[in-house]
Design a protein around this motif. Structure first.
Motif, PDB file in Angstrom:
ATOM      1  N   MET A  43       0.837  -1.205   0.000  1.00  0.00           N
ATOM      2  CA  MET A  43       0.000   0.000   0.000  1.00  0.00           C
ATOM      3  C   MET A  43       0.867   1.248   0.000  1.00  0.00           C
ATOM      4  O   MET A  43       0.567   2.230  -0.690  1.00  0.00           O
ATOM      5  CB  MET A  43      -0.915   0.009   1.230  1.00  0.00           C
ATOM      6  N   GLY A  44       1.947   1.203   0.790  1.00  0.00           N
ATOM      7  CA  GLY A  44       2.864   2.338   0.815  1.00  0.00           C
ATOM      8  C   GLY A  44       3.518   2.567  -0.532  1.00  0.00           C
ATOM      9  O   GLY A  44       3.636   3.706  -1.000  1.00  0.00           O
ATOM     10  N   VAL A  45       3.932   1.469  -1.161  1.00  0.00           N
ATOM     11  CA  VAL A  45       4.540   1.572  -2.494  1.00  0.00           C
ATOM     12  C   VAL A  45       3.525   2.132  -3.490  1.00  0.00           C
ATOM     13  O   VAL A  45       3.857   2.973  -4.337  1.00  0.00           O
ATOM     14  CB  VAL A  45       5.056   0.197  -2.962  1.00  0.00           C
ATOM     15  N   SER A  46       2.282   1.684  -3.379  1.00  0.00           N
ATOM     16  CA  SER A  46       1.229   2.185  -4.277  1.00  0.00           C
ATOM     17  C   SER A  46       1.029   3.686  -4.105  1.00  0.00           C
ATOM     18  O   SER A  46       0.820   4.416  -5.083  1.00  0.00           O
ATOM     19  CB  SER A  46      -0.089   1.450  -4.002  1.00  0.00           C
ATOM     20  N   ASN A  47       1.110   4.158  -2.859  1.00  0.00           N
ATOM     21  CA  ASN A  47       0.968   5.597  -2.614  1.00  0.00           C
ATOM     22  C   ASN A  47       2.114   6.384  -3.239  1.00  0.00           C
ATOM     23  O   ASN A  47       1.911   7.485  -3.765  1.00  0.00           O
ATOM     24  CB  ASN A  47       0.903   5.873  -1.107  1.00  0.00           C
ATOM     25  N   VAL A  48       3.317   5.822  -3.169  1.00  0.00           N
ATOM     26  CA  VAL A  48       4.467   6.473  -3.805  1.00  0.00           C
ATOM     27  C   VAL A  48       4.263   6.533  -5.316  1.00  0.00           C
ATOM     28  O   VAL A  48       4.542   7.552  -5.963  1.00  0.00           O
ATOM     29  CB  VAL A  48       5.779   5.734  -3.466  1.00  0.00           C
ATOM     30  N   ILE A  49       3.764   5.435  -5.884  1.00  0.00           N
ATOM     31  CA  ILE A  49       3.515   5.405  -7.332  1.00  0.00           C
ATOM     32  C   ILE A  49       2.461   6.445  -7.711  1.00  0.00           C
ATOM     33  O   ILE A  49       2.586   7.143  -8.725  1.00  0.00           O
ATOM     34  CB  ILE A  49       3.065   4.000  -7.780  1.00  0.00           C
ATOM     35  N   MET A  50       1.414   6.550  -6.887  1.00  0.00           N
ATOM     36  CA  MET A  50       0.388   7.564  -7.141  1.00  0.00           C
ATOM     37  C   MET A  50       0.999   8.961  -7.153  1.00  0.00           C
ATOM     38  O   MET A  50       0.660   9.805  -7.992  1.00  0.00           O
ATOM     39  CB  MET A  50      -0.697   7.483  -6.061  1.00  0.00           C
ATOM     40  N   TYR A  51       1.900   9.191  -6.210  1.00  0.00           N
ATOM     41  CA  TYR A  51       2.572  10.489  -6.158  1.00  0.00           C
ATOM     42  C   TYR A  51       3.371  10.728  -7.440  1.00  0.00           C
ATOM     43  O   TYR A  51       3.349  11.827  -8.005  1.00  0.00           O
ATOM     44  CB  TYR A  51       3.494  10.552  -4.940  1.00  0.00           C
ATOM     45  N   LEU A  52       4.062   9.699  -7.896  1.00  0.00           N
ATOM     46  CA  LEU A  52       4.856   9.830  -9.119  1.00  0.00           C
ATOM     47  C   LEU A  52       3.970  10.087 -10.334  1.00  0.00           C
ATOM     48  O   LEU A  52       4.328  10.861 -11.226  1.00  0.00           O
ATOM     49  CB  LEU A  52       5.694   8.568  -9.333  1.00  0.00           C
ATOM     50  N   LEU A  53       2.807   9.441 -10.357  1.00  0.00           N
ATOM     51  CA  LEU A  53       1.872   9.663 -11.462  1.00  0.00           C
ATOM     52  C   LEU A  53       1.395  11.118 -11.516  1.00  0.00           C
ATOM     53  O   LEU A  53       1.048  11.631 -12.580  1.00  0.00           O
ATOM     54  CB  LEU A  53       0.663   8.732 -11.325  1.00  0.00           C
ATOM     55  N   LEU A  54       1.381  11.762 -10.350  1.00  0.00           N
ATOM     56  CA  LEU A  54       0.969  13.162 -10.281  1.00  0.00           C
ATOM     57  C   LEU A  54       2.142  14.125 -10.436  1.00  0.00           C
ATOM     58  O   LEU A  54       1.941  15.343 -10.453  1.00  0.00           O
ATOM     59  CB  LEU A  54       0.273  13.436  -8.940  1.00  0.00           C
ATOM     60  N   SER A  55       3.357  13.595 -10.532  1.00  0.00           N
ATOM     61  CA  SER A  55       4.542  14.456 -10.518  1.00  0.00           C
ATOM     62  C   SER A  55       5.363  14.413 -11.798  1.00  0.00           C
ATOM     63  O   SER A  55       5.965  15.417 -12.183  1.00  0.00           O
ATOM     64  CB  SER A  55       5.452  14.072  -9.340  1.00  0.00           C
ATOM     65  N   ILE A  56       5.404  13.258 -12.439  1.00  0.00           N
ATOM     66  CA  ILE A  56       6.274  13.106 -13.611  1.00  0.00           C
ATOM     67  C   ILE A  56       5.913  14.102 -14.704  1.00  0.00           C
ATOM     68  O   ILE A  56       6.792  14.723 -15.320  1.00  0.00           O
ATOM     69  CB  ILE A  56       6.203  11.660 -14.142  1.00  0.00           C
ATOM     70  N   ASP A  57       4.617  14.280 -14.938  1.00  0.00           N
ATOM     71  CA  ASP A  57       4.213  15.231 -15.978  1.00  0.00           C
ATOM     72  C   ASP A  57       4.655  16.657 -15.638  1.00  0.00           C
ATOM     73  O   ASP A  57       5.032  17.431 -16.526  1.00  0.00           O
ATOM     74  CB  ASP A  57       2.703  15.174 -16.211  1.00  0.00           C
TER      75      ASP A  57
END
Length: 240
Positions: A43-57
């Protein structure tokens, strides 16, 4: 972004350390610390991925078009978080119930709960979306006349949240049914696609490219979860 990753790593280490120091009584209800970590780490890793999805662009947009383009795009993202908060609020409230019904194998009740929640979320977000759509010019003018240029970007992003609303509890369902690793894998695939598409579309279309990729990513992982859940549990997470 690097600061966020470092803080996340430090937080995980501290939580793991203090959990190991907790003394528990010898009852059947105790859950081993390793089991907690096993379930919560994905779940923690998923939250980090969500953050990256909102940041990479954001990072790619800044590289090619500068801070002004990022500022415009960020405002559009911030506005649509109103809809995201509706989804988050609803799913947090029913998360324990999802887990309870799933573990009790009350799948008919579980499906009814998920579909009812999705209907409520969608109904509320449709109203908010209509209001935002009607008054988006006034909202953007609050930030400055130059922000009117992102109206079309806003509507693309708005669609992404309306799409999420149709499926309601998708963001929490797999986590609450002890399949957080599956959700993590889906998000990792989404992140790979998202990064590749951002690198292609943002240099060509700027903020609109970022919005298209963001929306495509949201559509992709929501559909993946819905298909997986239906195949495994025969539960429809969406309303019709």
């Amino acid at each position: 972004m690097y600061g966020f990753v470092v803080l996340a790593a430090i937080s995980f280490i501290l939580i793991f350390y203090f959990l190991n120091r907790i003394k528990t009584s010898n009852t059947n209800e105790n859950v081993p610390v390793k089991e907690i970590v096993r379930l919560s780490l994905p779940m923690g890793v998923s939250n980090v991925i969500m953050y990256l999805l909102l940041s990479i662009d954001i990072f790619i947009l800044k590289k090619y078009f500068g801070n002004q383009a990022v500022a415009h795009y960020s405002v559009a993202l911030k506005i649509i978080t109103i809809l995201s908060m509706i989804i988050l609020s609803a799913t947090i409230n029913i998360s324990p119930k999802i887990s309870e019904l799933y573990n009790s194998k009350k799948f008919l009740e579980l499906e009814a709960l998920c579909r009812k929640t999705a209907k409520i979320i969608f109904s509320v977000n449709v109203v908010i979306s209509v209001l935002l759509g009607l008054f988006i010019k006034q909202v953007l003018l609050f930030f400055g006349p130059e922000y009117l240029a992102i109206q079309n970007v806003f509507f693309v992003l708005l669609f992404s949240q309306l799409f999420c609303s149709v499926f309601g509890v998708v963001p929490v369902y797999l986590n609450m049914t002890e399949r957080s690793r599956i959700f993590q894998k889906i998000l990792l695939i989404t992140l790979s696609i998202n990064t590749a598409l951002n690198c292609i579309l943002i240099p060509l279309y700027g903020a609109m490219g970022a919005a298209i990729v963001f929306t495509s990513s949201v559509v992709f992982w929501n559909i993946c979860v819905v298909i997986y859940v239906y195949k495994k549990d025969r539960i429809k997470l969406y309303f019709n």
